[in-house]
Design a protein around this motif. Structure first.
Motif, short mmCIF file in Angstrom:
data_model
loop_
_atom_site.label_atom_id
_atom_site.label_comp_id
_atom_site.label_asym_id
_atom_site.label_seq_id
_atom_site.Cartn_x
_atom_site.Cartn_y
_atom_site.Cartn_z
N PRO A 179 0.83 -1.20 0.00
CA PRO A 179 0.00 0.00 0.00
C PRO A 179 0.87 1.26 0.00
N SER A 180 0.54 2.20 -0.89
CA SER A 180 1.43 3.34 -1.12
C SER A 180 0.62 4.63 -1.26
N ILE A 181 1.12 5.69 -0.66
CA ILE A 181 0.45 6.99 -0.62
C ILE A 181 1.49 8.07 -0.89
N LEU A 182 1.07 9.14 -1.56
CA LEU A 182 1.93 10.30 -1.78
C LEU A 182 1.29 11.53 -1.15
N PHE A 183 2.06 12.25 -0.33
CA PHE A 183 1.61 13.52 0.25
C PHE A 183 2.16 14.66 -0.59
N GLU A 184 1.32 15.64 -0.89
CA GLU A 184 1.76 16.93 -1.42
C GLU A 184 1.50 17.96 -0.34
N VAL A 185 2.55 18.38 0.37
CA VAL A 185 2.38 19.21 1.55
C VAL A 185 2.53 20.69 1.21
N GLY A 186 1.78 21.53 1.92
CA GLY A 186 1.92 22.96 1.79
C GLY A 186 1.39 23.53 0.50
N THR A 187 1.70 24.81 0.29
CA THR A 187 1.21 25.53 -0.88
C THR A 187 2.32 26.19 -1.68
N SER A 188 3.57 25.83 -1.40
CA SER A 188 4.68 26.39 -2.17
C SER A 188 5.91 25.51 -1.99
N PHE A 189 6.88 25.69 -2.89
CA PHE A 189 8.14 24.95 -2.76
C PHE A 189 8.98 25.48 -1.60
N TYR A 190 8.94 26.79 -1.40
CA TYR A 190 9.75 27.42 -0.36
C TYR A 190 8.83 28.10 0.65
N PRO A 191 8.22 27.36 1.57
CA PRO A 191 7.31 27.98 2.54
C PRO A 191 8.07 28.83 3.54
N THR A 192 7.38 29.80 4.11
CA THR A 192 7.99 30.60 5.17
C THR A 192 8.15 29.74 6.41
N CYS A 193 9.06 30.15 7.29
CA CYS A 193 9.26 29.40 8.53
C CYS A 193 7.99 29.39 9.37
N ASP A 194 7.30 30.54 9.44
CA ASP A 194 6.08 30.61 10.24
C ASP A 194 5.04 29.63 9.72
N LYS A 195 4.85 29.58 8.42
CA LYS A 195 3.85 28.68 7.86
C LYS A 195 4.24 27.22 8.07
N PHE A 196 5.52 26.94 7.95
CA PHE A 196 5.99 25.57 8.18
C PHE A 196 5.73 25.15 9.62
N LEU A 197 6.11 26.01 10.56
CA LEU A 197 6.01 25.65 11.97
C LEU A 197 4.57 25.64 12.47
N ASP A 198 3.75 26.52 11.93
CA ASP A 198 2.37 26.64 12.42
C ASP A 198 1.42 25.64 11.78
N LYS A 199 1.65 25.28 10.53
CA LYS A 199 0.68 24.46 9.82
C LYS A 199 1.28 23.19 9.21
N ILE A 200 2.27 23.38 8.35
CA ILE A 200 2.74 22.24 7.54
C ILE A 200 3.28 21.13 8.42
N TYR A 201 4.18 21.46 9.34
CA TYR A 201 4.79 20.41 10.15
C TYR A 201 3.81 19.76 11.13
N PRO A 202 3.13 20.53 12.00
CA PRO A 202 2.29 19.83 12.99
C PRO A 202 1.18 18.99 12.38
N ARG A 203 0.57 19.47 11.29
CA ARG A 203 -0.52 18.71 10.68
C ARG A 203 -0.01 17.41 10.05
N ASN A 204 1.10 17.50 9.37
CA ASN A 204 1.62 16.31 8.71
C ASN A 204 2.33 15.37 9.67
N LEU A 205 2.82 15.89 10.78
CA LEU A 205 3.36 15.00 11.82
C LEU A 205 2.26 14.05 12.28
N ARG A 206 1.09 14.60 12.58
CA ARG A 206 -0.02 13.76 13.04
C ARG A 206 -0.42 12.73 11.98
#
Length: 556
Positions: free
Chosen positions: A288-315
């Motif tokens: 079984p195989s899945i692909l995640f496309e995370v965030g909304t840009s190639f180079y996200p800001t640190c704030d967006k990464f820390l506030d949204k991208i990382y915690p949501r995808n960690l879970r």
């Protein structure tokens, strides 16, 4: 990564999976391709004993967020093993194989020259026709996610032009990076699932026994906020039962990161990808195989990464890893949304009340999907099982049937409106609250683990949730080595405050702490023959959080 392996040798090790193109071609420095393997090494491993979770990050060089997500996930897991019961259960029952940077040569270019938007590896040619890309230092290289040996060479979904961003290379697995991934996957996943004719039309359109599929491969990319199931090479649905199983899995992943589910034949399908990694692991290896496309840009800001991208995808990734023993089976079962132990500490003759809130549809229905309810969701809860110092056996499916559950497992009762057990094991809906009493008379002094898993009317056993509790000590203090029992004054070893989860609320009520000040335990001198005194103290939570955020931003 190296620090993790050195600091946590009991649960972490590094595996040299192969070499990057530069290292093999002796062009520049080049890199080893390291896999960080996380598991409780004291417990026997392998796919016949543990779930196998293989996740790849950074295959496309310009996608900054995925490698950082993987690295932080690894840090979170090793730092919380032995502290958080769910994390401990995760590594006791699964192997996490994390390829944190799959394209290190390309990443060097992408990191040093952001304006290049570098995507591919650094093999500048020649291709099979002896041609190089004329602008090789701007457009050269091979797209590693078009180089896997499944439907390789299809002009729909890849390009034969070495200057195109989706150039597939001279042949399948021509690149050392993709070849190393394929070899490693074949090594860790069971060969009994491999397909003899993976690209045959009858094989592609044939239903597979997804309930028995072992292991999970997750390829993390950026961007698009999607969770993508097979296929990639064609916009055509996989067979109905397999499609339904993937919907169950992807919907639960989406519940954690808030993304949209996507798949071939789905309205959110992006575009064709031939020679892709997830198509290879599902099509060739039956994993079984899945692909995640995370965030909304190639180079996200640190704030967006820390506030949204990382915690949501960690879970989402932690859930994915936890079901990797049989992901397309467990995902169809009910989940334990909440688990409460009251109290968290009991005396040698004490009793604890366990309350579990379970659901067969919460994590499946609350996402954006126009296709309606997942077929396996919404089933009646059949049974809620409680395990003390042991885990559900997802590998041996014979132990999941009602008549073959170990005798040590406690069946939880349906909760009455009064909050007590009603003596009934019959549950009438897909959302239930179950209760049970656990006595400590047969348990040794110290910390213990309690896990709960539920079964629905179709026989699917869902994901488990675990908590620590203590006999004769608080679970957070059982390992302090002082040998003393911290009593609450009544001599039975029971804790009156409701457990660790309620510490702050109980203290605020008792000592009138102001809202949002934060609460913490302060251990004071212990009079002889007396009780441990606890008091509420103000915690400068805001300052601590700000310092932590500053430190983490500096790392990115």
């Amino acid at each position: 990564m190296f620090d993790i392996a050195a600091k946590y040798p009991a649960i972490a090790e590094l595996v040299d999976m192969g070499d990057s193109y530069h290292k093999i071609a002796r062009v520049g420095k080049g890199w080893d391709l390291w896999v960080l393997k996380l598991t409780n090494r004291a417990r026997p491993g392998g796919y016949d004993r543990k779930g196998i979770f293989f996740s790849m990050f950074g295959l496309h060089a310009r996608e900054y967020a995925p490698p950082e997500i993987g690295t932080r996930m690894a840090e979170y897991v090793v730092q919380n093993y032995g502290r958080d019961a769910d994390v401990t259960a995760l590594l006791d029952n699964n192997e996490l194989h994390l390829l944190l940077l799959a394209n290190p040569d390309g990443r060097e270019i992408a990191q040093d020259n952001r304006s290049a938007w570098w995507r591919k590896n650094t093999n500048f040619g020649p291709n099979a026709d002896g041609r190089y890309c004329g602008n090789q230092f701007e457009d050269g290289g091979v797209d590693l996610n078009r180089n896997f040996d499944f439907m390789w060479g299809d002009d729909v979904g890849s390009s034969s032009d070495p200057c195109e961003s989706d150039f597939r290379g001279s042949r399948a697995f021509s690149e050392p990076e993709s070849r190393a991934v394929g070899d490693y996957a074949r090594e860790i996943f069971p060969s009994s699932q491999f397909r003899s004719d993976p690209e045959g039309r009858s094989s592609i359109r044939r239903e597979r026994n997804t309930d028995a599929s072992v292991g999970l491969f997750v390829d993390v990319h950026a961007y698009g906020e999607l969770v993508i199931s097979p296929w990639g090479f064609i916009d055509e649905r996989i067979p109905p039962q397999n499609y339904a199983a993937y919907r169950a899995l992807s919907h639960k992943m989406c519940w954690f990161n808030g993304y949209k589910p996507s798949a071939s034949g789905n309205k959110n399908f992006l575009y064709e990808v031939s020679g892709g990694g997830t198509d290879y692991t599902w099509g060739n290896l039956g994993v079984p195989s899945i692909l995640f496309e995370v965030g909304t840009s190639f180079y996200p800001t640190c704030d967006k990464f820390l506030d949204k991208i990382y915690p949501r995808n960690l879970r989402a990734l932690l859930y994915s890893a936890s079901v990797s023993s049989r992901p397309l089976f467990i995902a169809k079962g009910p989940d334990v949304l909440e688990l409460k132990l009251q109290p968290r500490r009991v005396g040698p003759r004490g009793e604890m009340t366990v309350t579990a809130r379970v659901s067969d549809d919460k994590w499946s229905d609350d996402i954006r999907d126009a296709e309606g309810r997942v077929p396996s969701a919404g089933q009646r809860i059949e049974e809620v099982r409680l395990y003390v110092d042991e885990y559900p056996d997802y590998i041996d499916t014979n132990k999941n049937v009602r008549n073959n559950v170990p005798s040590s497992v406690i069946r939880m009762e349906k909760r009455r409106s009064s909050g007590t057990g009603g003596g009934s094991f019959f549950f009438s809906s897909s959302n239930e609250i179950a209760v049970a009493k656990v006595t400590a008379s047969t348990l040794t002094r110290g910390r213990h683990m309690l896990c709960v898993a539920a079964v629905d009317a179709m026989g699917y056993v869902g994901s488990m949730k675990c908590e620590y509790f203590g006999v004769g000590c608080h679970p957070n203090d059982c390992g302090d080595g002082d040998g003393e029992e911290e009593e609450d004054g009544d001599g039975d070893g029971d804790e009156e405050d409701g457990g660790e989860d309620d510490e702050c609320s109980a203290l605020k009520k008792k000592f009138q702490c102001r809202k949002n000040e934060g609460c913490a335990w302060e251990r004071l001198a212990r009079p002889r023959g007396g009780v441990t005194r606890k008091k509420c103290v103000k915690a400068n939570a805001a300052a601590a959080a700000a310092a932590t955020a500053t430190a983490t931003r500096d790392r990115i």
